[in-house]
Design an enzyme around this catalytic site. Structure first.
Site: not given
Lengths: 346, 346, 346, 346
Positions: D44, D47
């Site tokens: 994450t 990202h």
């Protein structure tokens, strides 16, 4: 609003209780103050009133009695966000710590640091009670106050009756006190094929039949085992719900429980007793669930769903109503065995 | 007893079927011969009659169609002990091997070597059928023949509706074909708080309402998501029962399913389709149960219990009755969408 | 092949047994004949040899003793398809009916019509045994005969130790007989955080420690409760595996079991005893699993997986080997308490 | 103590992040201030750093990145009782409301009002972080800081790998990123019979083999289905752990999953994709578990138990260590696919 209120106080270590005028409780930042609209009586209240050995070991007077209630929130602490003044609520009677290993793993109902209202701190046989906001359970405004007061105790019945699936199954329920009577409604609502019940009170056996029991047996006059094996073609029942705590009922119940069956035990035996664990549990491959309190908050959601969907109507469970001033009569009625649930109104 | 019987035979690879006079089947030492009293029509029969791509790949004509039946045992093989001549029975349509890893671990309903009657071997749209004795399920003699014929298909509904607890919960059922209609009865009997349903047939939506659906939605004219979120205060439903196999219904269903909820999927999509597994299943922490057949024999016991206890009455599910001679009309009626269950009598 | 074989026969109602020459058993169409390669001794065999009250009520001499075995299939009935001559097999000792309600719902291990070899019909302390083909469990050819003979009894350990998840959990196992010792291996393989054990035999406590027990306690010399609460920071254990049947061990076990914990009970108390069901099970919200036999066939698959994946090695469990001719010495060794599993070779 | 600290700040909507000097966060009465000792990188974080479409829709800069950490409590709010200054802790990254229906029924991990640190509020790529006290998980003082930082992410692996029992079973794990690698350790510790894995990175396949994978498959060069069916005698695997989110891996995984098997899905597909729900899930009777976050706090207890009991050692999972100042190099290393877990030290 005055500064004092009426309350049923256990004033000393011994039998009895008194109606007293006491200060209205103060609330902390995360608490709510509830104006009690109805409060119902539990077997535990009787034990405390009569001062049995358990009470003598657990209760520290003076303390306001009572743990089943409904009411209106009339004040909230500054950090409370989950409920508002004006909400109509029932209450979970177990105040739990939220941080022990049990609370943190879905077992808050058996929290290591539980405080029970009316047992470990002031209860609800009174005009007002202060509680942590998280113990307040918002009810629909159209729920009658006496039904809302029953929610906590109804939760015991829901917890026990849904501990193992009853849908399509034959159930024996031993003990038709108020929790047992409510468990009949739950088992029926959950699709039980048959609900055989036992009790020693004719009053309660009759009530059980009205609530949907398939067969109601008085073990002092009839042979539970013979009857159950007869109506089940010798197979026995799939599920045992034990609500009495009586050793003979427990033994009978396990005896007619089918191999591979399941038992949910809620009734508390008064002391250890001789039990044939080998033949009644181990050899038969039985699963036993000890049932304490209500799951937080799974049981409450299930209880709401059962009622709001129309599958359970608790109205016939409330057989007697009293003013709180008449608490002694109310307790007597409850003690007689000739009642369903007894509710008092402050 | 003559040596031949009437039977609806799929005679060749292509649409249609014919009523033929064929030999009465012979039984082996562990088989029974059943005189068919009633036989009901399943969607699969329609597929075979119309010869869809699935049928073309699976069915090897000539074969007698049909797999839902009730009847009387008129002969038993020499090794049969579990049933007797004269028993009134329904039949499990899956003939399983009993020795594969799946059969040996409680998954006989998805046995590696399953043969389905009316699909892989001769079926029951006929005056007689031969079956392994273990596939015969003894019914109470007072059960009407057309209700007994429904038991196999009712088992699908029971398997799906009990895959995850519905007691006290809000359920969305997408698809009100016969299995869906029966699942309404099961979910209601098992204590569901609400049973919202969708279908594109007005006939079936009306029938669903009569059977106890809380709200019946036609997604071609109404917005399923808006309606469900409105009636659930934006929370969505706890349980999805998917009976349609329609991609749009599947997507809508998962969309309104609460985080942490459970879905039982029975309807078969006709082919792969685009699905948002990430947002609809993974991120929401959903549990999905694929439902095939009926658990052997847990589902049959549950089905019996639901009916014998009075919680489920299948009578209103049978909307049309025909003579077996009129099998084409019967199949047309089923295909129209304007029916519940269609039953034929040899 | 001769027509007779050696066999340990319980010839009469009373203590003892004799080596006899008896006919090799004949097989029916669905049976297999197994040439026994190894046979191990169970506590039940000792009871039968010594003729305790249970044996006197259950056993009908003359009967060949023994129910744990491995061997080679040397003949099969004409209807047998699941195994072949030459297969190396262990055997499930419970011959079940396959058609009762329990067999039909995944509870074959507690079938209403169970026949146990060496108890209700001739057993395997012999050169040959005849069994239904479905009771034969094919072993990998490279499994030693004495390990293969242990599979049935190992199944008891697997059934108990996997009745409730132990992964990451603290386990107390009371009783380190052979089943208990094997349960240590299972619990360790399944990821238990700690496996505390109790026994009264120093030999077995030492063996337990070698097999991976975290702490081994002799309750005749040490305080089980104090030790367990000390090492668990007062919390107690998550799981109790009861293998002894001793009332004091059962009480100690439940006493140190955490609220909300689970207990799998396998050891059989010799008679009813005083038990505090209220405080030890109900108030604590405990779940209790009665463990009988082995799940058919889930337990066998799990047992195979544990061994073939290398997580469990039963080799150290076999502490003594005898010729079948020396069966009396073998039984004495087993009775001494100073052994793991005792295996005999015909 | 100074008033400011170093922190990796996502300063604007777009790729990149900057090391900034920012104020040390202030704590409320129920919060703790943690001095970060180690912080690890999750997919994450990549990202967010690269600013993919998900990030663009969710993140509101400026925000401090990072959600995996260990550290020491250096200050506590006045109402905090569960932890103390000096405690060494990991942190649950999901800050949940505690009062929604999901929080109240054991589903706090999918709370309706979740705030994630480093996503919805300031994170832990910094010298200090403020958190609600209830999000602090006390670690043993002897746990290395980089291992303690992994606990949150290890929880994902534990949650997925224990969603369905693996003991004695054959497991296919698709995707060997850090969570997958840790899931190998969990599945092995929990007694899996075999752990077959797939990935497209040779580095990760090698690491997987070192950690105990039975077979490591590169689906770009090998035929997953052929290999799995070969090694399982055509039966397929019992359990699928899907960690990749890749549609082809998901399809392959369900394809070789045995009928009646179970799949735990954790990897997030980047968008909807074509999936054969009918043949791969419904007809096969598969159970699918969507896995999000970690169960509060069941998963944390299981994770602790696995490590403290010695069944899991996370040391080999940490393959790279950086100073927080070198966060860009650390993120690059993580992005390369040639790493296990990457840890940074402020």
């Amino acid at each position: 609003m005055s500064n004092t209120m009426k309350a049923v106080v256990k004033t000393h270590a011994g039998p009895g209780a008194e109606m007293r005028q006491v200060p209205i409780p103060r609330i902390g930042p995360r608490d709510v103050l509830i104006k009690v609209r109805a409060t119902s009586i539990c077997g535990t209240d009787l034990h405390i009133f009569k001062w049995d050995p358990w009470s003598a070991g657990r209760i520290h007077p003076p303390i306001i009695m009572g743990h089943e209630l409904s009411g209106e929130i009339v004040d909230v602490g500054k950090d409370v966000t989950s409920v508002r003044v004006g909400d109509f609520v029932s209450a979970e009677s177990h105040i739990v710590c939220g941080v022990c290993d049990l609370c943190r793993t879905g077992n808050g109902h058996i929290c290591r640091n539980t405080q029970i209202i009316g047992v470990d701190r002031d209860g609800c046989f009174a005009e007002y009670i202060a509680l942590p906001a998280e113990n307040a359970w918002i009810d629909p405004p159209d729920m009658p106050a006496e039904i809302a007061a029953l929610q906590e105790n109804f939760g015991n019945a829901v917890h026990a009756a849904l501990a193992t699936p009853v849908v399509g199954r034959k159930v024996l329920m031993t003990g038709c006190g108020p929790v047992g009577l409510m468990a009949i409604l739950v088992a029926r609502a959950a699709g039980a094929r048959a609900i055989y019940v036992t009790d020693v009170s004719e009053y309660r056996l009759n009530l059980a039949k009205q609530l949907g029991a398939t067969i109601a047996i008085d073990p002092t006059r009839e042979n539970t085992q013979k009857i159950i094996f007869d109506v089940t073609n010798g197979e026995g029942v799939d599920v045992l719900l034990e609500m009495s705590g009586a050793p003979s009922a427990i033994r009978d119940g396990f005896d007619v429980l089918k191999k591979g069956g399941a038992a949910a035990l809620l009734g508390l035996p008064s002391k250890p007793f001789e039990f044939d664990l080998g033949n009644l549990v181990i050899m038969k491959g039985i699963t036993v669930f000890g049932i304490a309190g209500r799951k937080l908050w799974d049981t409450w959601y299930a209880a709401r769903g059962l009622q709001r969907g129309g599958a359970v109507d608790l109205t016939p469970i409330v057989t007697h109503k009293f003013k709180l001033d008449d608490f002694e009569k109310a307790l007597e009625t409850m003690a007689s065995g000739n009642s369903g649930k007894v509710v008092m109104f402050p």
